[in-house]
Design a protein around this motif. Structure first.
Motif, short mmCIF file in Angstrom:
data_model
loop_
_atom_site.label_atom_id
_atom_site.label_comp_id
_atom_site.label_asym_id
_atom_site.label_seq_id
_atom_site.Cartn_x
_atom_site.Cartn_y
_atom_site.Cartn_z
N ILE A 57 54.67 41.64 46.91
CA ILE A 57 55.48 40.57 47.17
C ILE A 57 55.16 39.68 48.20
O ILE A 57 55.68 38.81 48.53
CB ILE A 57 56.94 41.03 47.25
CG1 ILE A 57 57.06 41.76 48.41
CG2 ILE A 57 57.37 41.60 45.82
CD1 ILE A 57 58.48 42.03 48.73
N SER A 58 54.06 40.15 49.07
CA SER A 58 53.72 39.55 50.42
C SER A 58 53.14 38.10 50.20
O SER A 58 52.93 37.68 49.22
CB SER A 58 52.68 40.32 50.96
OG SER A 58 51.49 40.10 50.51
N HIS A 59 53.46 37.35 51.41
CA HIS A 59 52.68 35.94 51.63
C HIS A 59 51.33 36.07 51.23
O HIS A 59 50.82 35.00 50.36
CB HIS A 59 52.98 35.63 52.87
CG HIS A 59 52.44 36.59 53.99
ND1 HIS A 59 52.95 37.83 53.71
CD2 HIS A 59 51.66 36.33 54.76
CE1 HIS A 59 52.38 38.53 55.05
NE2 HIS A 59 51.61 37.66 55.73
N ARG A 60 50.56 36.89 51.47
CA ARG A 60 49.15 37.11 51.14
C ARG A 60 48.83 37.21 49.68
O ARG A 60 48.06 36.60 49.04
CB ARG A 60 48.39 38.14 51.82
CG ARG A 60 46.96 38.05 51.93
CD ARG A 60 46.22 38.74 53.10
NE ARG A 60 46.27 38.45 54.35
CZ ARG A 60 46.95 38.66 55.26
NH1 ARG A 60 47.37 40.08 55.25
NH2 ARG A 60 47.04 38.19 56.66
N ALA A 61 49.79 38.08 49.18
CA ALA A 61 49.75 38.26 47.67
C ALA A 61 50.05 36.94 46.79
O ALA A 61 49.27 36.58 45.77
CB ALA A 61 50.92 39.47 47.21
N ASP A 62 50.86 36.22 47.30
CA ASP A 62 51.31 34.87 46.73
C ASP A 62 50.10 33.97 46.68
O ASP A 62 49.60 33.57 45.79
CB ASP A 62 52.42 34.48 47.47
CG ASP A 62 52.93 33.01 47.01
OD1 ASP A 62 52.71 32.80 45.86
OD2 ASP A 62 53.69 32.26 47.58
N ALA A 63 49.33 33.84 47.88
CA ALA A 63 48.22 32.97 47.89
C ALA A 63 47.06 33.58 47.27
O ALA A 63 46.36 32.88 46.72
CB ALA A 63 47.95 32.90 49.50
N PHE A 64 47.12 34.86 47.14
CA PHE A 64 45.82 35.45 46.40
C PHE A 64 46.12 35.20 44.94
O PHE A 64 45.10 35.16 44.06
CB PHE A 64 45.86 36.84 46.75
CG PHE A 64 44.84 37.10 47.78
CD1 PHE A 64 43.55 36.59 47.88
CD2 PHE A 64 45.34 38.12 48.79
CE1 PHE A 64 42.78 36.93 49.05
CE2 PHE A 64 44.37 38.28 49.76
CZ PHE A 64 43.13 37.57 50.07
N SER A 65 47.30 35.28 44.56
CA SER A 65 47.47 34.95 43.02
C SER A 65 47.23 33.71 42.56
O SER A 65 46.73 33.53 41.46
CB SER A 65 48.77 35.61 42.66
OG SER A 65 49.69 34.59 43.40
N GLN A 66 47.26 32.71 43.47
CA GLN A 66 47.02 31.36 43.04
C GLN A 66 45.68 31.29 43.10
O GLN A 66 45.09 30.45 42.60
CB GLN A 66 47.69 30.60 44.11
CG GLN A 66 49.29 30.47 44.28
CD GLN A 66 49.60 29.63 45.43
OE1 GLN A 66 49.30 28.39 45.59
NE2 GLN A 66 50.88 30.05 46.15
N LEU A 67 44.92 31.79 44.14
CA LEU A 67 43.47 31.84 44.29
C LEU A 67 42.70 32.42 42.96
O LEU A 67 41.85 31.77 42.34
CB LEU A 67 43.08 32.72 45.41
CG LEU A 67 41.45 32.89 45.42
CD1 LEU A 67 40.58 31.88 45.82
CD2 LEU A 67 40.88 34.19 46.40
N ILE A 68 43.30 33.61 42.64
CA ILE A 68 42.53 34.12 41.44
C ILE A 68 43.05 33.31 39.88
O ILE A 68 42.05 33.07 39.05
CB ILE A 68 43.23 35.51 41.25
CG1 ILE A 68 42.91 36.58 42.33
CG2 ILE A 68 42.89 36.17 39.75
CD1 ILE A 68 41.55 36.63 42.50
N ALA A 69 44.08 32.92 39.92
CA ALA A 69 44.51 31.85 38.76
C ALA A 69 43.57 30.77 39.12
O ALA A 69 43.07 30.33 37.73
CB ALA A 69 46.06 31.50 38.93
N GLY A 70 43.48 30.16 40.11
CA GLY A 70 42.76 28.75 40.16
C GLY A 70 41.31 28.93 40.08
O GLY A 70 40.72 28.07 39.25
#
Length: 203
Positions: free
Chosen positions: A187-200
């Motif tokens: 749920i962390s801020h880094r996880a949020d950014a990473f999920s966007q990176l992976i998806a993008g």
């Protein structure tokens, strides 16, 4: 439209072994080999910007220039609403001592400033993380993640790092430092950014 990553190696612009290991696990399913800044004997560039994206960009571009590899860098910190979003990009600076970083001192400073201001409770705060993925041809993609919560005092919990012992994410009764690390990483801020990176770029 974000650019898809089609390389076989990515340089993670960090000297932090724990962060590097986290990245290796993240990229493993995509067949991407991860190399760290220490392994490439890279110097740490001076972070002179006043924004998360500015400092992440400095680190990513310096790594690309030094190695010719695509590079991923992050910059993160905590923003406290009642302190005009301080410490923000200066989160690590607040913890600096002649003998290394002391986040216990930084958290105490934050608490004391809130008390001095008589800031009304709850003390709302957010962790923010910004990722910059830079390619050798100058192209870059930026992803920003965050997690909202409140600051608690006294500090609670033994796991995690940085401000985790005083940060209680919204919807939870425990601080990041009391939370199972796998749950925090979900749920962390880094996880949020990473999920966007992976998806993008990798999805």
């Amino acid at each position: 439209m974000t650019r898809k990553f089609d390389g076989k190696r990515i340089l993670i612009a960090t000297h932090n072994a724990g962060k590097l290991e986290e990245m290796q696990q993240l990229f493993e399913p995509y067949g991407v080999a991860v190399v760290g800044a220490a392994e490439m004997k890279l110097a740490e560039p001076e972070e002179t910007e006043t924004t998360f994206v500015g400092n992440a960009r400095i680190k990513a571009l310096a790594a690309v220039r030094a190695t010719g590899l695509p590079a991923l860098a992050d910059d993160s910190g905590i923003e406290v609403e009642a302190l005009d979003n301080a410490p923000g990009v200066y989160t690590a600076d607040w913890a600096e001592t002649p003998n290394g970083r002391d986040f216990g001192m930084a958290m105490t400073k934050t608490h004391d400033l809130l008390e001095e201001k008589n800031a009304p409770r709850p003390h709302k705060a957010r962790f923010r993380a910004t990722l910059v993925l830079a390619w050798p041809d100058g192209h870059e993609e930026v992803f920003e993640g965050k997690v909202n919560g409140t600051l608690v005092w006294p500090m609670r919990g033994q796991t995690g790092h940085g401000y985790d012992p005083m940060f209680q994410p919204d919807g939870y009764e425990v601080t990041f430092a009391e939370m199972d690390p796998a749950e925090k990483n979900r749920i962390s801020h880094r996880a949020d950014a990473f999920s966007q990176l992976i998806a993008g770029c990798f999805g």
